[in-house]
Design a protein around this motif. Structure first.
Motif, PDB file in Angstrom:
ATOM      1  N   GLN A 158       3.645  -0.450  -9.048  1.00  0.00           N
ATOM      2  CA  GLN A 158       4.659  -0.501  -7.989  1.00  0.00           C
ATOM      3  C   GLN A 158       5.846  -1.359  -8.436  1.00  0.00           C
ATOM      4  OE1 GLN A 158       4.573   1.243  -5.189  1.00  0.00           O
ATOM      5  NE2 GLN A 158       2.534   2.087  -5.511  1.00  0.00           N
ATOM      6  N   LEU A 161       8.912  -1.881  -6.053  1.00  0.00           N
ATOM      7  CA  LEU A 161       8.687  -2.843  -4.987  1.00  0.00           C
ATOM      8  C   LEU A 161       8.694  -4.274  -5.526  1.00  0.00           C
ATOM      9  CD1 LEU A 161       5.877  -1.033  -2.942  1.00  0.00           C
ATOM     10  CD2 LEU A 161       8.322  -1.210  -2.380  1.00  0.00           C
ATOM     11  N   SER A 177      11.692   1.344   4.919  1.00  0.00           N
ATOM     12  CA  SER A 177      10.620   2.145   4.304  1.00  0.00           C
ATOM     13  C   SER A 177       9.828   1.320   3.305  1.00  0.00           C
ATOM     14  CB  SER A 177      11.218   3.379   3.615  1.00  0.00           C
ATOM     15  OG  SER A 177      12.179   2.993   2.645  1.00  0.00           O
ATOM     16  N   ALA A 178      10.505   0.462   2.556  1.00  0.00           N
ATOM     17  CA  ALA A 178       9.809  -0.412   1.602  1.00  0.00           C
ATOM     18  C   ALA A 178       8.949  -1.427   2.346  1.00  0.00           C
ATOM     19  CB  ALA A 178      10.822  -1.128   0.716  1.00  0.00           C
ATOM     20  N   HIS A 179       9.465  -1.940   3.442  1.00  0.00           N
ATOM     21  CA  HIS A 179       8.713  -2.901   4.254  1.00  0.00           C
ATOM     22  C   HIS A 179       7.403  -2.287   4.748  1.00  0.00           C
ATOM     23  CE1 HIS A 179       7.924  -6.079   7.164  1.00  0.00           C
ATOM     24  NE2 HIS A 179       7.902  -5.184   8.151  1.00  0.00           N
ATOM     25  N   GLU A 180       7.469  -1.050   5.250  1.00  0.00           N
ATOM     26  CA  GLU A 180       6.266  -0.390   5.754  1.00  0.00           C
ATOM     27  C   GLU A 180       5.264  -0.135   4.629  1.00  0.00           C
ATOM     28  OE1 GLU A 180       5.537   0.037   8.852  1.00  0.00           O
ATOM     29  OE2 GLU A 180       7.465  -0.711   9.572  1.00  0.00           O
ATOM     30  N   ARG A 181       5.735   0.258   3.466  1.00  0.00           N
ATOM     31  CA  ARG A 181       4.843   0.465   2.312  1.00  0.00           C
ATOM     32  C   ARG A 181       4.183  -0.843   1.899  1.00  0.00           C
ATOM     33  NH1 ARG A 181       7.779   3.140  -2.567  1.00  0.00           N
ATOM     34  NH2 ARG A 181       5.737   2.726  -3.485  1.00  0.00           N
ATOM     35  N   LEU A 182       4.956  -1.906   1.906  1.00  0.00           N
ATOM     36  CA  LEU A 182       4.418  -3.200   1.484  1.00  0.00           C
ATOM     37  C   LEU A 182       3.397  -3.738   2.474  1.00  0.00           C
ATOM     38  CD1 LEU A 182       7.701  -4.714   0.052  1.00  0.00           C
ATOM     39  CD2 LEU A 182       5.531  -4.532  -1.203  1.00  0.00           C
ATOM     40  N   VAL A 184       1.259  -1.903   4.116  1.00  0.00           N
ATOM     41  CA  VAL A 184       0.017  -1.181   3.790  1.00  0.00           C
ATOM     42  C   VAL A 184      -0.628  -1.784   2.548  1.00  0.00           C
ATOM     43  CG1 VAL A 184      -0.943   1.032   3.063  1.00  0.00           C
ATOM     44  CG2 VAL A 184       0.781   0.953   4.883  1.00  0.00           C
ATOM     45  N   LEU A 185       0.189  -2.075   1.532  1.00  0.00           N
ATOM     46  CA  LEU A 185      -0.339  -2.651   0.298  1.00  0.00           C
ATOM     47  C   LEU A 185      -0.845  -4.073   0.527  1.00  0.00           C
ATOM     48  CD1 LEU A 185       2.417  -1.271  -2.088  1.00  0.00           C
ATOM     49  CD2 LEU A 185      -0.021  -0.711  -2.205  1.00  0.00           C
ATOM     50  N   GLN A 327      -8.405  -0.475   7.109  1.00  0.00           N
ATOM     51  CA  GLN A 327      -6.956  -0.386   7.204  1.00  0.00           C
ATOM     52  C   GLN A 327      -6.492  -0.155   8.636  1.00  0.00           C
ATOM     53  OE1 GLN A 327      -6.305   2.722   4.304  1.00  0.00           O
ATOM     54  NE2 GLN A 327      -5.634   1.261   2.744  1.00  0.00           N
TER      55      GLN A 327
END
Length: 459
Positions: A158, A161, A177-182, A184-185, A327
């Motif tokens: 990643q 990111l 969009s990056a915030h939402e992906r992060l 989850v990670l 999750q």
């Protein structure tokens, strides 16, 4: 952190008057892999010896005869140590042959050109059973913990990111969009943790069963090590502390809660051993009246965290759930898990050759207490840190700290996008009047813990 550790090794290997290096850290945080990768990446001839396989060498190390020891090691490895140019001697699992620990000083004195690294777990356990001490002034230390969140992202490829987090500044907008992906990670990291083998298994197969199996094996290995290296009289106390901390992370320590049948000094001794071994994290209360923070501690007031969030969750029972369930669910102890995440990252944010330490602030009153989760130093300024597991929460304790210490900057970690604001609050005084307090509040998402310095770069 591993990248920082390799940079430290680069500095160490190039120094004149270089001393033998002892890498400290809990078992399976990646000490041996770090040394092997460093030797490979820098073209060094690695002479590696796992002392758990050669325990019979204890009598030879005890003689402090460098010539005879090196001769024996040469026959074991089939390598010549007399020509030290470009060689790196790595004594792994040094706790298995305790006599090799004081011997490091003689390697430094008699073979100054030979680069020497040793690594071991539970060194304090071993030293407590012997009448010798570490060769102070003749060795250096490097303290290593689990992989951090940035390294977790790196393992998952990643890089975009990582670049976003690393290069973020307050004059730009953080992509939603990056915030939402992060987020989850981040959730994945809280479950998987930072133990290298668990991260590798997750990055390769995304199979939580494999990760849990690795966690359980690590936990069993730790407990086997306690039985192997601890004094018999200490063993039950150490095991009690080890089992207690994951269930009570972030709580002020009361010895009777850990083991009501043992004396306080015995439990304290067990805690101190596990802290020095890197298995648990001790956060001392400081009055935060000035620098250094350690000058204002009350040694009787502290709280504990574990070394890794993944191990915490496994020990608390997530081994019975699958990844999709984890999750989608909300942890009962989510607030403590968020604090655990921040603690294990802040602990190793300082100099890697200095004993890691963390502080918090507690004001106990008759009717209510005020507690700031962590306090740290950024650019010479004392910064209070609040940790929230969600996107909202009160800041009453933070207000109390700001009022008592006249602070002008505070940092909050939560699940919101990065933000900063000038905060003003009317705080009641004891005489029924109010006092207006003003400070800059910097909010960062939990996954940006590595950028805690942003709280001073935004002014």
């Amino acid at each position: 952190m591993k990248r920082d550790a390799e940079q430290y090794l680069e500095h160490w290997i190039s120094k004149s008057g270089r001393k033998p290096l002892v890498i400290r850290g809990a078992r399976q945080v990646g000490k041996s892999t770090l040394v092997r990768n460093f030797a490979k990446n820098h073209g060094l001839d690695l002479v590696e010896i796992n002392l758990e396989r050669y325990k019979y060498l204890n009598k030879l190390f005890e003689t402090n005869n460098v010539h005879e020891v090196c001769r024996e090691l040469e026959y074991i490895t089939d390598k010549n140590l007399s020509d030290s140019q470009g060689k790196l001697l790595f004594l792994d699992e040094i706790q298995a042959v305790p006599e090799a620990i004081p011997f490091l000083r003689y390697l430094y004195e008699d073979l100054p050109g030979l680069a020497v690294i040793s690594a071991g777990s539970l060194l304090e356990f071993v030293l407590s059973k012997h009448n010798f001490s570490m060769p102070v002034g003749r060795i250096e230390y490097l303290f290593l913990g689990p992989m951090n969140f940035i390294e977790f992202l790196e393992a998952l490829n990643q890089q975009k990111l990582i670049d976003l987090i690393t290069n973020f500044s307050w004059d730009e907008t953080f992509p939603l969009s990056a915030h939402e992906r992060l987020l989850v990670l981040l959730r994945d990291f809280l479950i998987v943790g930072g133990m290298p083998e668990a991260v590798s298994a997750f990055s390769n197969r995304k199979n939580l069963d494999d990760v849990i199996d690795i966690h359980l094996a690590i936990i069993e290995t730790y407990q086997d090590d306690f039985a192997k290296y601890a004094r018999y009289s200490q063993l039950s106390k150490i095991q009690n502390v080890f089992q207690y901390v994951p269930l009570a992370i972030g709580n002020k320590v009361k010895y009777s809660n850990i083991d009501p049948h043992s004396q306080a000094r015995e439990i304290k001794a067990a805690i101190d051993l596990l802290v020095k071994a890197g298995v648990i994290i001790k956060v001392n209360h400081s009055n935060a009246s000035g620098l250094p923070l350690g000058a204002g501690i009350n040694s009787k007031i502290y709280k504990l965290y574990f070394l890794d969030t993944g191990l915490v969750n496994t020990m608390c029972g997530t081994k019975h759930l699958n990844l999709e369930m984890l999750q989608d669910m909300r942890f009962i102890n989510e607030g403590n898990i968020a604090e655990q995440f921040i603690a294990q990252h802040l602990l190793y944010a300082g100099r890697l050759n200095s004993t890691p330490e963390l502080f918090y602030w507690l004001r106990e009153g008759k009717s209510r207490n005020a507690e700031v989760d962590f306090i740290t130093i950024v650019d010479g300024e004392i910064i209070p840190i609040e940790v929230k597991a969600g996107k909202s929460g009160t800041l009453k304790s933070l207000h109390q700290f700001i009022n008592w210490k006249n602070s002008r900057t505070a940092l909050r970690f939560d699940l919101n996008m990065p933000a900063m604001q000038e905060f003003e609050y009317a705080l009641p005084n004891s005489n029924s009047s109010t006092r207006n307090i003003r400070f800059d509040l910097f909010s960062l998402p939990l996954y940006m813990v590595s950028r805690y310095d942003l709280c001073c770069s935004g002014r």
